[in-house]
Scaffold this motif. Structure first.
Motif, PDB file in Angstrom:
ATOM      1  N   PHE A 213       0.831  -1.203   0.000  1.00 38.45           N
ATOM      2  CA  PHE A 213       0.000   0.000   0.000  1.00 38.45           C
ATOM      3  C   PHE A 213       0.873   1.265   0.000  1.00 38.45           C
ATOM      4  N   LEU A 214       1.873   1.297   0.855  1.00 32.82           N
ATOM      5  CA  LEU A 214       2.699   2.495   1.017  1.00 32.82           C
ATOM      6  C   LEU A 214       3.590   2.767  -0.188  1.00 32.82           C
ATOM      7  N   GLN A 215       3.961   1.716  -0.930  1.00 34.71           N
ATOM      8  CA  GLN A 215       4.808   1.935  -2.104  1.00 34.71           C
ATOM      9  C   GLN A 215       4.136   2.865  -3.106  1.00 34.71           C
ATOM     10  N   GLN A 216       2.800   2.942  -3.058  1.00 30.73           N
ATOM     11  CA  GLN A 216       2.084   3.852  -3.965  1.00 30.73           C
ATOM     12  C   GLN A 216       2.374   5.313  -3.631  1.00 30.73           C
ATOM     13  N   PHE A 217       2.725   5.586  -2.389  1.00 30.42           N
ATOM     14  CA  PHE A 217       2.954   6.969  -1.961  1.00 30.42           C
ATOM     15  C   PHE A 217       4.445   7.303  -1.890  1.00 30.42           C
ATOM     16  N   ILE A 218       5.223   6.386  -1.362  1.00 29.57           N
ATOM     17  CA  ILE A 218       6.661   6.641  -1.152  1.00 29.57           C
ATOM     18  C   ILE A 218       7.466   5.466  -1.730  1.00 29.57           C
ATOM     19  N   PRO A 219       7.456   5.358  -3.087  1.00 29.94           N
ATOM     20  CA  PRO A 219       8.161   4.228  -3.699  1.00 29.94           C
ATOM     21  C   PRO A 219       9.648   4.223  -3.353  1.00 29.94           C
ATOM     22  N   LYS A 264       2.203  11.297   8.421  1.00 34.16           N
ATOM     23  CA  LYS A 264       1.060  10.933   7.579  1.00 34.16           C
ATOM     24  C   LYS A 264       1.212   9.491   7.082  1.00 34.16           C
ATOM     25  N   TYR A 265       2.401   9.158   6.586  1.00 32.66           N
ATOM     26  CA  TYR A 265       2.589   7.802   6.058  1.00 32.66           C
ATOM     27  C   TYR A 265       2.574   6.756   7.175  1.00 32.66           C
ATOM     28  N   ASN A 266       2.994   7.160   8.346  1.00 36.95           N
ATOM     29  CA  ASN A 266       2.895   6.281   9.508  1.00 36.95           C
ATOM     30  C   ASN A 266       1.418   5.967   9.797  1.00 36.95           C
ATOM     31  N   PHE A 267       0.582   6.996   9.723  1.00 37.67           N
ATOM     32  CA  PHE A 267      -0.862   6.787   9.881  1.00 37.67           C
ATOM     33  C   PHE A 267      -1.414   5.900   8.759  1.00 37.67           C
ATOM     34  N   TYR A 268      -1.005   6.162   7.528  1.00 40.78           N
ATOM     35  CA  TYR A 268      -1.490   5.326   6.413  1.00 40.78           C
ATOM     36  C   TYR A 268      -1.102   3.853   6.650  1.00 40.78           C
ATOM     37  N   ALA A 269       0.105   3.639   7.123  1.00 39.68           N
ATOM     38  CA  ALA A 269       0.564   2.268   7.384  1.00 39.68           C
ATOM     39  C   ALA A 269      -0.308   1.600   8.442  1.00 39.68           C
ATOM     40  N   LEU A 270      -0.573   2.335   9.516  1.00 34.52           N
ATOM     41  CA  LEU A 270      -1.407   1.786  10.587  1.00 34.52           C
ATOM     42  C   LEU A 270      -2.810   1.470  10.084  1.00 34.52           C
ATOM     43  N   LEU A 271      -3.397   2.431   9.399  1.00 32.83           N
ATOM     44  CA  LEU A 271      -4.774   2.256   8.916  1.00 32.83           C
ATOM     45  C   LEU A 271      -4.857   1.057   7.969  1.00 32.83           C
ATOM     46  N   ASN A 272      -3.903   0.993   7.045  1.00 32.02           N
ATOM     47  CA  ASN A 272      -3.911  -0.120   6.105  1.00 32.02           C
ATOM     48  C   ASN A 272      -3.634  -1.450   6.801  1.00 32.02           C
ATOM     49  N   GLY A 273      -2.735  -1.434   7.766  1.00 30.12           N
ATOM     50  CA  GLY A 273      -2.439  -2.656   8.521  1.00 30.12           C
ATOM     51  C   GLY A 273      -3.673  -3.152   9.255  1.00 30.12           C
ATOM     52  N   LEU A 274      -4.384  -2.249   9.911  1.00 26.53           N
ATOM     53  CA  LEU A 274      -5.603  -2.635  10.632  1.00 26.53           C
ATOM     54  C   LEU A 274      -6.663  -3.148   9.663  1.00 26.53           C
ATOM     55  N   TYR A 275      -6.790  -2.458   8.546  1.00 29.93           N
ATOM     56  CA  TYR A 275      -7.803  -2.840   7.576  1.00 29.93           C
ATOM     57  C   TYR A 275      -7.490  -4.223   6.987  1.00 29.93           C
ATOM     58  N   PHE A 276      -6.210  -4.451   6.739  1.00 29.32           N
ATOM     59  CA  PHE A 276      -5.801  -5.771   6.235  1.00 29.32           C
ATOM     60  C   PHE A 276      -6.121  -6.862   7.262  1.00 29.32           C
ATOM     61  N   ILE A 277      -5.772  -6.615   8.513  1.00 34.90           N
ATOM     62  CA  ILE A 277      -6.037  -7.621   9.552  1.00 34.90           C
ATOM     63  C   ILE A 277      -7.540  -7.877   9.661  1.00 34.90           C
ATOM     64  N   ALA A 278      -8.332  -6.805   9.541  1.00 33.89           N
ATOM     65  CA  ALA A 278      -9.787  -6.942   9.680  1.00 33.89           C
ATOM     66  C   ALA A 278     -10.411  -7.750   8.546  1.00 33.89           C
ATOM     67  N   THR A 279      -9.811  -7.705   7.373  1.00 38.09           N
ATOM     68  CA  THR A 279     -10.486  -8.261   6.192  1.00 38.09           C
ATOM     69  C   THR A 279      -9.756  -9.430   5.534  1.00 38.09           C
ATOM     70  N   ALA A 280      -8.537  -9.753   5.966  1.00 34.63           N
ATOM     71  CA  ALA A 280      -7.745 -10.786   5.281  1.00 34.63           C
ATOM     72  C   ALA A 280      -8.370 -12.174   5.454  1.00 34.63           C
ATOM     73  N   ASN A 281      -8.271 -12.971   4.416  1.00 40.38           N
ATOM     74  CA  ASN A 281      -8.718 -14.361   4.525  1.00 40.38           C
ATOM     75  C   ASN A 281      -7.713 -15.195   5.307  1.00 40.38           C
ATOM     76  N   ASP A 282      -6.449 -14.887   5.117  1.00 40.13           N
ATOM     77  CA  ASP A 282      -5.421 -15.582   5.891  1.00 40.13           C
ATOM     78  C   ASP A 282      -4.207 -14.666   6.035  1.00 40.13           C
ATOM     79  N   PHE A 283      -3.229 -15.126   6.783  1.00 36.58           N
ATOM     80  CA  PHE A 283      -2.014 -14.327   7.036  1.00 36.58           C
ATOM     81  C   PHE A 283      -0.804 -15.148   6.591  1.00 36.58           C
ATOM     82  N   LYS A 284      -0.850 -15.573   5.337  1.00 39.25           N
ATOM     83  CA  LYS A 284       0.197 -16.496   4.873  1.00 39.25           C
ATOM     84  C   LYS A 284       1.119 -15.911   3.816  1.00 39.25           C
TER      85      LYS A 284
END
Ligand SMILES: [Zn+2]
Length: 369
Positions: A213-219, A264-284
């Motif tokens: 996700f973050l590579q889109q903002f700070i490649p 800002k990017y630290n917040f984006y990382a957190l938000l995306n991390g939480l969202y991924f954990i909330a919606t992921a089918n697995d963590f593999k």
């Protein structure tokens, strides 16, 4: 799952980030009014008090079954994560066009946040607490009150995931690039052999999602922190106990010495991390973790090329590399130049290369204090 739209997120952030928190030095007095202002969507409680008797708060929100514990500023001078957490709280208060993202996180997850774990160190602007204990090397002995508050919270809450929020120095660049490591991630090791355990695989999979996700903002400005095992470190011990601990190191972005862009990017990382954990089918999906370049240590704040410096009663011409450091004077944070390297620095990177041929070394020294 709906994706987290980058344009909507950028627009949301511009209007809604927590503008009351600015700069490198964030104290309890700065966050207390913001905690008081949080709506009753949040549960707020004083977890305990620091060695110098400053309150340490725990903030909770969410009704889901996936438990996640985050803490910021266990190193008192590393405040970027605290700013990002208050941006996140603003997001839970008013997520605007991203409401479905917020709803999924809060429906699937139960979140606890310890904001500013080391308020005494924040005042002194030191890593350590009031008794000069590095809380991130105190996970086994637990000599500090603050270490016990964190550990007790961990044991009572029993989170599946943790976010451990730190800042790293400007000197870290992304290996193989000239870029500073604006963010670095780590899935801490559980043993000297750095075994890829099932727990670490899950931690790595969250980091993979955040990195994508973050590579889109700070490649090419994201690094991987060394996973050398530290037997007394918090993350290593929590991971070993079965709580998947994601370490985020906030670093430098060009010109951003107050770390407002990195925040800002630290917040984006957190938000995306939480969202991924909330919606992921697995963590593999962990293998791309190893494709994130390592942190290297080749970035300097200023390089003076070909500066004449005194040496053994005469003068030599060489390069001088400066690293900014910080100190407290009259309760103000002062940034000052400190010499980090001397010699041929042609292998090093900087955004501020200065021709030193016509400069006087002693004039530079004057700006040193
Ligand atoms: Zn730290």
């Amino acid at each position: 799952m709906n994706s987290l739209d980058t344009h909507i997120l950028e627009n949301w952030y511009q209007i809604n980030y927590e503008s009351q928190l600015q700069g490198r030095r964030i104290l309890f007095d700065d966050i207390e009014p913001l905690i008081k202002k949080l709506s009753n969507k949040f549960k707020k409680e004083i977890l305990g008090y620091s060695e110098n008797n400053i309150p340490i708060y725990k903030i909770s929100i969410g009704t889901g079954s996936i438990k996640i514990l985050s803490w910021s500023q266990m190193h008192g001078n590393e405040s970027t994560g605290t700013k990002a957490l208050f941006d996140l709280f603003n997001f839970f208060e008013n997520s605007g066009d991203l409401e479905s993202i917020k709803d999924q996180i809060l429906k699937q997850c139960m979140l606890q946040f310890i904001v500013l774990l080391n308020p005494d160190g924040a005042i002194k602007f030191t890593r350590e607490n009031a008794n000069n204990i590095d809380l991130n090397r105190d996970a086994v002995d637990r000599k500090a009150i603050e270490s016990n508050l964190l550990r007790n919270t961990l044991e009572i809450f029993n989170p599946k995931f943790c976010f451990n929020l730190h800042d790293q120095r400007t000197i870290f660049n992304v290996a193989g690039t000239k870029n500073p490591a604006t963010l670095s991630f780590l899935a801490p090791s559980e043993d000297l052999e750095r075994t890829i355990t099932n727990g670490r695989i899950e931690t790595m999979s969250v980091i993979v999602a955040m990195n994508n996700f973050l590579q889109q903002f700070i490649p090419n400005q994201i690094g991987r922190y060394t996973d050398e095992f530290y037997p007394t470190a918090t993350g290593d011990n929590f991971q070993k106990l079965g709580h998947n601990t994601i370490l985020i190191e906030a670093g430098h972005f060009k010109g951003d010495y107050s770390r407002e862009i990195t925040r800002k990017y630290n917040f984006y990382a957190l938000l995306n991390g939480l969202y991924f954990i909330a919606t992921a089918n697995d963590f593999k999906n962990f293998k791309p973790y190893f494709k994130i370049p390592n942190n290297d240590k080749m970035f300097l704040d200023i390089i003076y090329k070909n500066l004449k410096i005194p040496k053994n009663n005469s003068q030599i011409t060489t390069d001088v590399g400066i690293q900014y450091k910080f100190k407290i004077e009259n309760d103000e944070l002062i940034m000052y130049k400190s010499i980090e390297k001397e010699g041929d620095l042609s292998e090093y990177f900087t955004f501020n290369m200065i021709n030193g041929e016509k400069l006087n070394y002693y004039d530079l020294k004057l700006s040193n204090s």
